[in-house]
Structure formats: structure tokens, C-alpha cells
Design an enzyme around this catalytic site. Structure first.
Site, PDB file in Angstrom:
ATOM      1  N   LYS A 171      -9.865  54.069  55.376  1.00  0.00           N
ATOM      2  CA  LYS A 171     -11.299  54.227  56.348  1.00  0.00           C
ATOM      3  C   LYS A 171     -11.153  55.883  56.471  1.00  0.00           C
ATOM      4  CE  LYS A 171     -12.707  50.212  58.456  1.00  0.00           C
ATOM      5  NZ  LYS A 171     -13.090  49.528  59.722  1.00  0.00           N
TER       6      LYS A 171
ATOM      7  N   ASN B 274      -7.008  47.283  59.587  1.00  0.00           N
ATOM      8  CA  ASN B 274      -7.612  48.255  58.520  1.00  0.00           C
ATOM      9  C   ASN B 274      -8.199  49.766  59.007  1.00  0.00           C
ATOM     10  OD1 ASN B 274      -9.776  47.096  59.637  1.00  0.00           O
ATOM     11  ND2 ASN B 274     -11.144  46.830  57.741  1.00  0.00           N
TER      12      ASN B 274
ATOM     13  N   ASP C  46     -16.436  51.140  63.435  1.00  0.00           N
ATOM     14  CA  ASP C  46     -15.899  49.957  62.772  1.00  0.00           C
ATOM     15  C   ASP C  46     -17.184  48.914  63.183  1.00  0.00           C
ATOM     16  OD1 ASP C  46     -14.535  47.678  61.447  1.00  0.00           O
ATOM     17  OD2 ASP C  46     -13.781  47.179  63.494  1.00  0.00           O
ATOM     18  N   LEU C  47     -17.405  47.945  62.242  1.00  0.00           N
ATOM     19  CA  LEU C  47     -18.442  46.850  62.806  1.00  0.00           C
ATOM     20  C   LEU C  47     -17.790  45.557  63.227  1.00  0.00           C
ATOM     21  CD1 LEU C  47     -20.697  47.131  59.723  1.00  0.00           C
ATOM     22  CD2 LEU C  47     -21.228  47.948  62.177  1.00  0.00           C
TER      23      LEU C  47
ATOM     24  N   ASP D  61     -10.396  48.041  66.059  1.00  0.00           N
ATOM     25  CA  ASP D  61      -9.854  46.946  66.379  1.00  0.00           C
ATOM     26  C   ASP D  61      -8.771  46.063  65.664  1.00  0.00           C
ATOM     27  OD1 ASP D  61     -11.938  45.753  64.756  1.00  0.00           O
ATOM     28  OD2 ASP D  61     -11.428  43.919  65.618  1.00  0.00           O
TER      29      ASP D  61
ATOM     30  N   THR E  72     -16.501  50.704  57.554  1.00  0.00           N
ATOM     31  CA  THR E  72     -16.252  49.169  57.469  1.00  0.00           C
ATOM     32  C   THR E  72     -15.595  48.860  56.360  1.00  0.00           C
ATOM     33  OG1 THR E  72     -17.332  46.955  57.619  1.00  0.00           O
ATOM     34  CG2 THR E  72     -18.499  48.735  56.596  1.00  0.00           C
ATOM     35  N   GLY E  73     -14.814  47.531  56.598  1.00  0.00           N
ATOM     36  CA  GLY E  73     -14.414  46.957  55.273  1.00  0.00           C
ATOM     37  C   GLY E  73     -15.441  46.278  54.509  1.00  0.00           C
TER      38      GLY E  73
END
Length: 271
Positions: free
Chosen positions: A196, A222, A10-11, A219, A44-45
Site C-alpha cells: 500500500k 497488509n 484502509d477499508l 489494522d 485497500t487490498g
């Protein structure tokens, strides 16, 4: 040669520090992991236009999961395929119609790299302008002409539960929705069944990596599906309680190079 792992990152709040940069420590560890045969990818979202700079900074050559699984492609291999699963445009317009009964600041619809704002908002337009998308402002019931990849409802914290309750009661069979944390109280909507983990599974199948050799970091809300899908779902020290509760392990925060610290030990990278 160690067994090859697929590392999904994730970013925001995970790989990225709070200032939206990747630390030197994380970059060094990820570079060493790749040199040792491990596969690194981003999930990522964000849309691709606002994650592409990190993809290039890490010099990745893997598929990327954007919009929480609604758009998955391989920027360096056009034969890999493009997996785009937008919402129905009719459902999108029904949602806008129903929101007239609720309090909200704005509704944003994204069609891959085109952005539509229900109301004009300079601050939001500035935030979404990364990657220079085509921007349209005006009532989405009139101006939205294509099925959106994702929709965002910007509202106040005390409205989140009311709006999400309505979305669940009326559209449960066609959409999935989740909320972002402060400072922006946002409800994100994608097509039902997308997350994801859906994109991560496509990549894992492509690389022939079993789930037990997938390490995923996250974290937020999502990231839950992805961490549950991975053999090793790792929560960041700054992650929300729900993520920590389902994770196999918890690492340091995004400000403390949590990704690099965990991988350095888990993969015995000796950095």
C-alpha cells in the site's frame, strides 16, 4: 487555513464497521476534513469493483490504491494514469503446480476485474461476485491466460506457515505474500516490492504532500508498510499486535468510529 494532510484509509476492519458499512460519525468527520482542505483516499487490498461503492459513498475525487498497491488509478481523472503491476503468468502457474504438494481449499487469481477459481466453490464465487466480475472456473494452469494482479490461496490455519515458507524459499525474489486473519485463512500474493505504501507514495507525490503530513489508518498485516511510510501511522484498537507495535498512535476500534475519533482531535475539526 490548516496545513493540508493526506489521509489514507484502509477499508475492512478500519473505516468499515464489522457489517461493512461506514458510520455516520466517520462520514461527517471525513466530510469536514475535506471541507477544510485535507485530502482523503482509500488504500485497500480489495479490487476496485468491491471498493467503488465506498469511494462513491464518500464522494471522493482522489486516486485509489487497490490490491495492496498492485493496481493504482484515479477513477475521476483518466489522465492521472493507471499503475498496474501484475505477477508473471509463469510464476503464477509455477505456484499452482507446487501447491499440489500442499493441502489447500482453493486458489483464486484476479486479473483486475476478472476472477479465476482453480476449483468450483459456490460460497467463494458468491463472495467474489461483488461488482459482477467475469468468472472462470478450472485448473489455473490451463485457464489462466493473463498475468494476474493478485493470487489468493485459501487453506487451513495449520497450512499457512508451510505454504508461506515454500513461497519464500522458491519465489522470494519475484513475489510478496501476506496472510489474512480468521475467519478466512488466506495467503495473498502480489508482485515483489508492492504494498500500500507504493500506491500512497504515488498519491503523495501527485498532491505534493510530504510524508510527515500523511495520516494512515490500518489494522492488518497488509497495512504495515503504509503505516510505516506515513508520518502518522495509526493502528485501530482492533488491529493485530504487529500493527500496534509499529504505529505512532492507537485509536479506538472500527466499531467505535476510531478513524473519526482520531481525526476529529488531530485536525481539530470540532465535530
Amino acid at each position: 487555513m490548516p496545513e493540508k494532510h493526506l489521509i489514507a484509509l484502509d477499508l475492512d476492519g478500519t473505516l468499515l464497521k464489522d457489517d461493512k458499512t461506514i458510520s455516520d460519525k466517520n462520514k461527517k468527520v471525513l466530510r469536514k476534513a475535506r471541507e477544510e482542505g485535507h485530502i482523503v483516499m482509500i488504500a485497500t487490498g480489495r479490487p476496485f469493483r468491491s471498493s467503488e461503492m465506498y469511494y462513491k459513498e464518500l464522494d471522493l475525487d482522489t486516486p485509489i490504491v487497490n490490491f495492496n498497491g498492485a493496481f493504482v488509478h484515479h477513477p475521476r481523472n483518466h489522465n492521472w494514469g493507471i499503475h498496474h503491476s501484475p505477477l508473471s503468468i509463469d510464476v503464477a502457474k509455477d505456484i499452482v503446480e507446487a501447491l499440489d504438494s500442499f493441502q489447500f481449499h482453493n486458489i483464486i487469481a484476479e486479473v483486475v476485474d476478472d476472477v479465476y477459481f482453480h476449483y468450483h466453490d459456490e460460497k467463494l464465487i458468491d463472495i467474489f461476485n461483488l461488482g459482477s466480475p467475469s468468472v472462470t472456473t478450472g485448473d489455473l494452469r490451463r485457464f489462466l491466460k493473463q498475468a494476474p494482479t493478485s493470487m489468493l490461496i485459501h487453506t487451513e490455519e495449520d497450512q499457512l506457515d508451510k505454504i508461506r515458507k515454500h513461497l519464500s524459499e522458491v519465489h522470494a525474489e519475484v513475489i510478496d505474500h501476506r496472510s489474512w486473519a480468521a475467519p478466512w485463512h488466506v495467503i495473498e500474493i502480489v508482485k515483489y516490492g508492492l504494498n500500500k505504501a507504493v500506491g500512497l507514495k504515488k498519491a503523495a507525490d501527485y498532491f505534493n504532500i510530504p510524508s510527515e503530513r500523511i495520516i494512515a489508518f490500518g489494522d492488518e498485516d497488509n497495512d504495515l508498510d503504509m503505516l510505516e511510510f506515513a508520518g502518522k501511522g495509526i493502528a485501530m484498537g482492533n488491529g493485530i499486535a504487529a500493527v500496534k507495535n509499529i504505529a505512532n498512535d492507537i485509536t479506538l476500534s472500527n466499531e467505535e468510529d476510531g478513524v473519526g475519533a482520531y481525526l476529529n482531535d488531530a485536525l481539530n475539526l470540532k465535530i
